[in-house]
Scaffold this active site. Sequence first.
Site, PDB file in Angstrom:
ATOM      1  CG  ASP A  78      -2.007   0.999   1.176  1.00 11.18           C
ATOM      2  OD1 ASP A  78      -1.707   2.206   1.024  1.00 11.18           O
ATOM      3  OD2 ASP A  78      -3.187   0.610   1.272  1.00 11.18           O
ATOM      4  NE  ARG A  91      -3.905   3.840   1.894  1.00  9.83           N
ATOM      5  CZ  ARG A  91      -5.104   3.330   2.182  1.00  9.83           C
ATOM      6  NH1 ARG A  91      -6.098   4.141   2.479  1.00  9.83           N
ATOM      7  NH2 ARG A  91      -5.293   2.022   2.171  1.00  9.83           N
ATOM      8  CB  CYS A 107      -5.015  -3.731   4.908  1.00  8.61           C
ATOM      9  SG  CYS A 107      -4.013  -4.649   3.723  1.00  8.61           S
TER      10      CYS A 107
END
Length: 210
Positions: free
Chosen positions: A44, A46, A101
């Site tokens: 991910d 982020r 997630c």
Amino acid sequence: MRFVERLLLENQAWAGEIKHRDPHMFDRLSAGQSPEVLWIGCSDSRVPAEQICNTSPGEMFIHRNVANRVCPNEAGFMSVLEYAVAVLKVRHIIVCGHHRCGGVQAAMTDENTGFSHLDNHLDGIRDIRRRHANELAKMNNDADRLDQMVALNVIDQVRTLSELPLIKAQWSCHQRPTIHGMVYALETGRLREIERWDGEHCEAVQACAV
Ligand SMILES: [Zn+2]
């Protein structure tokens, strides 16, 4: 300006800034690496490992995949683990999951994503969800259920790692990497440890409920 052109320009600015701040850093990095940590995190965008831990180049050896899975049957994953443990001799292995997630979210149902590799990769998380179905059913809402599954997934990966022959072999000789399970909260930027394996047993560091 195109995005990739921006990246190249930003790289030049970054390299110049580092050279100014620490004139010998690139020379040191060219000579080799001796990271203390193997980081196994989610892909991910982020959750950039170095940034959220405020580390410099050379401090963490990193593997990222969807939903931070330990994959004993994948050569790509195992080669990273072998090199980190047997050659670089890292002292710590961190498995880091994160709130919201998308990989864990996709495994919250038995519905296929329509992508065969992704579904194979996520099947192990679906198994964890089934094993903890009663506990998850008692939770108040889907957001809490998802964050709890993120924690359960991390704990499962820590245990899977601890049982690998490669890790057991390292513990029987001089090099003893501790395995840490962590969860990153996107909404606060905070990282917390929830599980630790010290060579003999896994212990909860904090309650994994969020
Ligand atoms: Zn993720």
